[in-house]
Write a protein that holds these residues in place. Structure first.
Motif, mmCIF file in Angstrom:
data_model
loop_
_atom_site.group_PDB
_atom_site.id
_atom_site.type_symbol
_atom_site.label_atom_id
_atom_site.label_comp_id
_atom_site.label_asym_id
_atom_site.label_seq_id
_atom_site.Cartn_x
_atom_site.Cartn_y
_atom_site.Cartn_z
ATOM 1 N N GLU A 122 35.366 32.271 41.146
ATOM 2 C CA GLU A 122 35.789 33.241 42.161
ATOM 3 C C GLU A 122 35.276 32.904 43.559
ATOM 4 O O GLU A 122 35.938 33.206 44.547
ATOM 5 N N HIS A 123 34.118 32.276 43.644
ATOM 6 C CA HIS A 123 33.504 32.072 44.954
ATOM 7 C C HIS A 123 34.039 30.845 45.689
ATOM 8 O O HIS A 123 33.741 30.656 46.875
ATOM 9 N N ARG A 175 41.211 32.961 32.196
ATOM 10 C CA ARG A 175 42.599 33.438 32.142
ATOM 11 C C ARG A 175 43.345 32.763 31.001
ATOM 12 O O ARG A 175 43.095 31.594 30.700
ATOM 13 N N HIS A 217 38.899 32.085 46.761
ATOM 14 C CA HIS A 217 38.338 33.323 46.246
ATOM 15 C C HIS A 217 39.212 33.945 45.158
ATOM 16 O O HIS A 217 39.541 35.139 45.209
ATOM 17 N N GLY A 218 39.577 33.138 44.180
ATOM 18 C CA GLY A 218 40.331 33.643 43.044
ATOM 19 C C GLY A 218 41.832 33.597 43.186
ATOM 20 O O GLY A 218 42.553 33.847 42.219
ATOM 21 N N LYS A 219 42.334 33.284 44.365
ATOM 22 C CA LYS A 219 43.772 33.172 44.585
ATOM 23 C C LYS A 219 44.161 31.700 44.626
ATOM 24 O O LYS A 219 43.502 30.894 45.282
ATOM 25 N N GLY A 244 42.261 30.046 35.501
ATOM 26 C CA GLY A 244 41.316 30.616 36.439
ATOM 27 C C GLY A 244 40.391 29.562 37.022
ATOM 28 O O GLY A 244 40.212 28.473 36.458
ATOM 29 N N TYR A 245 39.796 29.882 38.154
ATOM 30 C CA TYR A 245 38.820 29.032 38.829
ATOM 31 C C TYR A 245 37.647 29.914 39.263
ATOM 32 O O TYR A 245 37.781 31.138 39.362
#
Length: 390
Positions: free
Chosen positions: A298-299, A68, A326-328, A295-296
């Motif tokens: 996703e899992h 991101r 989970h991405g949030k 970003g991190y």
């Protein structure tokens, strides 16, 4: 009483003199730099008489972290006059710039620091490196590449910039603005010739080459001020383009990470060399914004309880909870505060430059093992690398 202000056109000559005093460049070149980049983003620190004693240029852009783009303002040309040195002008100048960024909601700031100790006192820390690769043109095959090569025209600029924006998104790469593109096409006052690599009219890569000698460039060396290769055929075509310069040049040089597709194509490792050009430094300007915008993986489903110390900005200091599911991402004050770190070392962790273990061994982090592992999962796995110099 000193004041941080936008540079006024009547102060151009004085600012050029300050830049000359700091960087030993000819005053005419410094004035040309300011005029070429425009004074909109130049800032000055005025003394009680209204005379500039220091200045810098802001470069608003973005920087990619975890897939991101995070809002970032680069700083360059940070300079203090002879008379202002040792008087707190430098720190006042940096504080003014950072306070302005905070007011704009900017999350990060980056720069190439001439003096690491000074910028560390301002909250910056080393967060990555810029490397240069140099190859002997004799090692390249004279065979041409599979794509069509065409000199780039001014009308090609939107397509070139769109290609770069789509494909150059690695850790810490820049989301460029006009300032960076100006440096690509006119590095240090010289002209870089652009070459596009096309397949049936579709652009798959490009290179901007400087073949004239001048300040910062060695004779008999082809310099690439920018390079974007999006397919294997584009890589081969660029190498063929370089090989075509063998009659007049002995070497070629361009910014590159230590491992790249171009280097993997070299038959022997001793046919090229990779050198560290310079470390760049990062400052987290707005802590919550910086943690939320990046970003991190996703899992991941992780929670990190930070205790941050920022001597300059109290709003960044204190206990924070970073929660990723989970991405949030959620960030809010509070928590246990068991991951204790300063704002500078946190920037090294944030970029992926330093692992929690490296920071612990350098006495810049205190945390239990479980929190260390959590931080490694959140921020690790991607090596930061900047090709741009600003």
């Amino acid at each position: 009483m000193m004041s941080f202000v936008s540079l006024d056109s009547s102060q151009l000559a004085r600012m050029a003199r300050i830049e000359h005093e700091a960087f030993s460049m000819p005053e005419e070149a410094c004035l040309g730099w300011i005029e070429r980049t425009g004074i909109k983003e130049w800032r000055a620190l005025l003394d009680s008489r209204g005379e500039p004693q220091g200045g810098l240029i802001r470069i608003p852009m973005g920087q990619w972290y975890g897939g991101r783009a995070v809002g970032m303002t680069g700083l360059a040309g940070v300079a203090v006059s002879y008379c202002g040195r040792g008087q707190g002008v430098g720190q006042a100048l940096m504080r003014g710039a950072l306070e302005e960024m905070r007011g704009e909601g900017t999350a990060l700031s980056a720069l190439y620091g001439s003096t690491t100790s000074f910028y560390r006192r301002c909250g910056y820390e080393r967060a990555g490196a810029r490397h240069l690769v140099e190859i002997s043109l004799r090692e390249l095959s004279a065979r041409g590449g599979p794509l069509d090569i065409r000199p780039l025209r001014e009308a090609d600029a939107p397509e070139v910039e769109a290609l770069q924006a789509r494909h150059v998104r690695g850790q810490a790469c820049l989301l460029r603005g006009p300032y960076l593109w100006q440096r690509v096409r006119g590095p240090r006052g010289m002209t870089a010739r652009g070459f596009g690599f096309f397949r049936e009219g579709s652009l798959e890569g490009y290179a901007y080459l400087v073949t004239e000698s001048g300040q910062g460039f060695q004779d008999n060396t082809v310099e690439a001020s920018d390079l974007c290769l999006t397919t294997a055929d584009a890589v081969a075509t660029f190498l063929g383009l370089l090989a075509g310069h063998r009659a007049f040049f002995t070497t070629a040089r361009w910014p590159s990470p230590p491992c790249s597709p171009l280097l993997l194509l070299m038959e022997e490792p001793w046919s090229y060399k990779v050198t560290l050009h310079e470390h760049w430094m990062l400052r987290i300007v707005h802590l919550a914004g910086a943690l939320i915008e990046r970003g991190y993986p996703e899992h991941l489903e992780e929670e990190l309880h930070l205790r941050v110390e920022d001597p300059w900005f109290a709003d960044n200091s204190g206990d924070w909870v970073l929660r990723v599911r989970h991405g949030k991402t959620e960030v809010h004050p509070g928590g246990k505060g068991d991951f204790r770190i300063g704002i500078g070392p946190l920037a090294s962790l944030y970029s992926g430059f330093a692992s929690p273990e490296v920071l612990r061994l350098s006495r810049r982090l205190e945390a239990p093992e479980e929190a260390m592992l959590t931080a490694a999962r959140l921020f690790g796995g991607a090596i930061p690398e900047l090709a741009d110099f600003f």
